[in-house]
Scaffold this active site. Sequence first.
Site, PDB file in Angstrom:
ATOM      1  N   ARG A  94       0.828  -1.213   0.000  1.00 54.82           N
ATOM      2  CA  ARG A  94       0.000   0.000   0.000  1.00 54.82           C
ATOM      3  C   ARG A  94       0.861   1.261   0.000  1.00 54.82           C
ATOM      4  O   ARG A  94       0.522   2.253  -0.628  1.00 54.82           O
ATOM      5  CB  ARG A  94      -0.925  -0.021   1.221  1.00 54.82           C
ATOM      6  CG  ARG A  94      -1.832   1.183   1.355  1.00 54.82           C
ATOM      7  CD  ARG A  94      -2.729   1.076   2.577  1.00 54.82           C
ATOM      8  NE  ARG A  94      -3.800   0.119   2.399  1.00 54.82           N
ATOM      9  CZ  ARG A  94      -3.868  -1.080   2.992  1.00 54.82           C
ATOM     10  NH1 ARG A  94      -2.921  -1.463   3.818  1.00 54.82           N
ATOM     11  NH2 ARG A  94      -4.880  -1.877   2.781  1.00 54.82           N
ATOM     12  N   TYR A  95       1.941   1.245   0.734  1.00 53.99           N
ATOM     13  CA  TYR A  95       2.835   2.391   0.845  1.00 53.99           C
ATOM     14  C   TYR A  95       4.115   2.113   0.073  1.00 53.99           C
ATOM     15  O   TYR A  95       4.563   0.959   0.004  1.00 53.99           O
ATOM     16  CB  TYR A  95       3.172   2.661   2.313  1.00 53.99           C
ATOM     17  CG  TYR A  95       1.971   2.903   3.193  1.00 53.99           C
ATOM     18  CD1 TYR A  95       1.317   4.127   3.188  1.00 53.99           C
ATOM     19  CD2 TYR A  95       1.492   1.901   4.035  1.00 53.99           C
ATOM     20  CE1 TYR A  95       0.220   4.357   4.003  1.00 53.99           C
ATOM     21  CE2 TYR A  95       0.398   2.117   4.850  1.00 53.99           C
ATOM     22  CZ  TYR A  95      -0.239   3.339   4.832  1.00 53.99           C
ATOM     23  OH  TYR A  95      -1.323   3.557   5.643  1.00 53.99           O
ATOM     24  N   ARG A  98       7.262   0.105   2.050  1.00 49.63           N
ATOM     25  CA  ARG A  98       7.059  -1.031   2.949  1.00 49.63           C
ATOM     26  C   ARG A  98       5.913  -1.910   2.461  1.00 49.63           C
ATOM     27  O   ARG A  98       5.022  -1.454   1.754  1.00 49.63           O
ATOM     28  CB  ARG A  98       6.778  -0.559   4.374  1.00 49.63           C
ATOM     29  CG  ARG A  98       5.612   0.399   4.516  1.00 49.63           C
ATOM     30  CD  ARG A  98       5.790   1.214   5.799  1.00 49.63           C
ATOM     31  NE  ARG A  98       4.708   2.142   6.072  1.00 49.63           N
ATOM     32  CZ  ARG A  98       4.614   3.368   5.533  1.00 49.63           C
ATOM     33  NH1 ARG A  98       5.524   3.776   4.656  1.00 49.63           N
ATOM     34  NH2 ARG A  98       3.623   4.177   5.862  1.00 49.63           N
ATOM     35  N   CYS A 107      -3.963 -17.396  14.798  1.00 56.75           N
ATOM     36  CA  CYS A 107      -3.540 -16.589  15.945  1.00 56.75           C
ATOM     37  C   CYS A 107      -3.637 -17.435  17.205  1.00 56.75           C
ATOM     38  O   CYS A 107      -4.395 -18.415  17.256  1.00 56.75           O
ATOM     39  CB  CYS A 107      -4.424 -15.362  16.106  1.00 56.75           C
ATOM     40  SG  CYS A 107      -4.337 -14.173  14.749  1.00 56.75           S
ATOM     41  N   CYS A 111      -9.402 -12.024  18.425  1.00 56.16           N
ATOM     42  CA  CYS A 111     -10.062 -10.831  18.950  1.00 56.16           C
ATOM     43  C   CYS A 111     -11.409 -10.665  18.253  1.00 56.16           C
ATOM     44  O   CYS A 111     -11.509 -10.833  17.038  1.00 56.16           O
ATOM     45  CB  CYS A 111      -9.187  -9.607  18.704  1.00 56.16           C
ATOM     46  SG  CYS A 111      -7.516  -9.745  19.369  1.00 56.16           S
ATOM     47  N   CYS A 114     -11.456  -8.048  15.273  1.00 50.34           N
ATOM     48  CA  CYS A 114     -10.397  -8.164  14.275  1.00 50.34           C
ATOM     49  C   CYS A 114     -10.860  -7.717  12.891  1.00 50.34           C
ATOM     50  O   CYS A 114     -11.895  -8.162  12.393  1.00 50.34           O
ATOM     51  CB  CYS A 114      -9.902  -9.606  14.198  1.00 50.34           C
ATOM     52  SG  CYS A 114      -8.599  -9.863  12.981  1.00 50.34           S
ATOM     53  N   ARG A 116      -9.439  -8.524  10.179  1.00 48.97           N
ATOM     54  CA  ARG A 116      -9.239  -9.626   9.228  1.00 48.97           C
ATOM     55  C   ARG A 116     -10.049 -10.854   9.634  1.00 48.97           C
ATOM     56  O   ARG A 116      -9.723 -11.975   9.246  1.00 48.97           O
ATOM     57  CB  ARG A 116      -7.747  -9.984   9.140  1.00 48.97           C
ATOM     58  CG  ARG A 116      -6.899  -8.894   8.483  1.00 48.97           C
ATOM     59  CD  ARG A 116      -5.556  -9.426   7.994  1.00 48.97           C
ATOM     60  NE  ARG A 116      -4.793  -8.345   7.354  1.00 48.97           N
ATOM     61  CZ  ARG A 116      -3.686  -7.804   7.836  1.00 48.97           C
ATOM     62  NH1 ARG A 116      -3.185  -8.251   8.977  1.00 48.97           N
ATOM     63  NH2 ARG A 116      -3.071  -6.841   7.197  1.00 48.97           N
ATOM     64  N   ASP A 277     -11.988  -0.568  13.099  1.00 48.74           N
ATOM     65  CA  ASP A 277     -12.291  -0.707  11.674  1.00 48.74           C
ATOM     66  C   ASP A 277     -13.721  -1.190  11.466  1.00 48.74           C
ATOM     67  O   ASP A 277     -14.345  -1.782  12.360  1.00 48.74           O
ATOM     68  CB  ASP A 277     -11.310  -1.683  11.025  1.00 48.74           C
ATOM     69  CG  ASP A 277      -9.889  -1.150  11.009  1.00 48.74           C
ATOM     70  OD1 ASP A 277      -9.703   0.009  10.592  1.00 48.74           O
ATOM     71  OD2 ASP A 277      -8.974  -1.875  11.437  1.00 48.74           O
ATOM     72  N   ASP A 314      -7.714   3.704   9.683  1.00 49.86           N
ATOM     73  CA  ASP A 314      -7.463   3.154   8.360  1.00 49.86           C
ATOM     74  C   ASP A 314      -8.651   3.523   7.485  1.00 49.86           C
ATOM     75  O   ASP A 314      -9.781   3.070   7.725  1.00 49.86           O
ATOM     76  CB  ASP A 314      -7.300   1.630   8.425  1.00 49.86           C
ATOM     77  CG  ASP A 314      -5.846   1.215   8.422  1.00 49.86           C
ATOM     78  OD1 ASP A 314      -5.162   1.563   7.441  1.00 49.86           O
ATOM     79  OD2 ASP A 314      -5.401   0.565   9.379  1.00 49.86           O
ATOM     80  N   LYS A 321      -3.577   4.744   6.432  1.00 54.31           N
ATOM     81  CA  LYS A 321      -3.821   5.320   7.751  1.00 54.31           C
ATOM     82  C   LYS A 321      -3.757   6.839   7.691  1.00 54.31           C
ATOM     83  O   LYS A 321      -2.933   7.407   6.971  1.00 54.31           O
ATOM     84  CB  LYS A 321      -2.788   4.818   8.758  1.00 54.31           C
ATOM     85  CG  LYS A 321      -2.894   3.351   9.109  1.00 54.31           C
ATOM     86  CD  LYS A 321      -1.851   2.984  10.142  1.00 54.31           C
ATOM     87  CE  LYS A 321      -1.922   1.496  10.466  1.00 54.31           C
ATOM     88  NZ  LYS A 321      -1.577   0.673   9.278  1.00 54.31           N
TER      89      LYS A 321
END
Length: 364
Positions: A94-95, A98, A107, A111, A114, A116, A277, A314, A321
């Site tokens: 995206r950037y 990076r 995981c 959570c 989450c 995702r 999100d 985001d 972000k």
Amino acid sequence: MTKTNLARTLREPAELVTEGLAPASALPALERVAARYAVAITPDLVGLIDATDPDDPIARQFVPVSAELEAQPGENADPIGDHPHSPVAGIVHRYPDRVLFKLVHVCAVYCRFCFRREMVGPGKENALSESAYRAAIDYIRSHGEIWEVILTGGDPLMLSPRRMSEIMADLAAIDHVKIIRLHTRVPVAEPARVSAEMVAALKVAGAATWVAVHANHARELTGAARDACARLVDAGIPLVSQSVLLRGVNDDIAALSDLMRAFVECRIKPYYLHHGDLAPGTAHLRTTLAAGQALMRQLRGRVSGLCQPDYVIDIPGGAGKSPVGPNYVSAVKNTANETSEAESETRYRIVDYCGDVHLYPPEA
């Protein structure tokens, strides 16, 4: 807190009922939630839950509720737009300088907020295939602008130390990759995984390793979690924090202050406080932006500068972000007769942490 001698992670709604973390009457609804979204609560986190408190902030993060099946307008299975920026499997670019490298889709703990959550859990792949992994490494190698690789998923510390060592070596062998950052819940959720072997695997010649530790409430930073973080810091690996602003968890100034201070006590620099999100079924945990901005303004005057994270959102759709903290500065129109360059300098109103307004430069 819950007294537990659990030796394994809770993954089934019936187990949550047995352990007193959910009422039996909720079981049918929770089974529907678990059929769609992954459930896992490690023994370390079960032990932190006060089952007698219906508003327990640890339980709110990890124990599923029926509200997760209630999607709201604007919620999206890919709320931050990873997919449009994924040139090959496992990579999000995206950037310019990076990339995210999504190695695994599992995981230690899942959570309930989450972003995702549609990409992990029942029926999803656990990790990249070997061919997909090699294609991702080739992509990073062929893009000289990539300075930083961020290992995420899922949680990269779910990998074995041996596999992690191989991945770190592959990345560090790419000349233009100078920073390898890992995003993880493991030091909090399963601190024993941060073993001496894992710490050694993260140290690699040719690139600097950083670790972003995710926690949302000060109680998560137990003695064992602090020891796990200390093993990383003492090995020369710098730590930063990630947190999500969550209704009923850390959306009051006392809880947020305690969390940020706890990070700094652990030698973790507060980095990001994420606005929740627009993931499906997470509306009951999201705050408003205005509430987050008000909290950040209070935090500025209440705790050390070391304890100040960036409050970010985001932008849905993949625009990245953006900082959304309170604005303390506004321009003041200068109506005086201006006879020199100095006199024509723009004057600003600056609001201090108490809400008082000051002019800058000050009036003569």
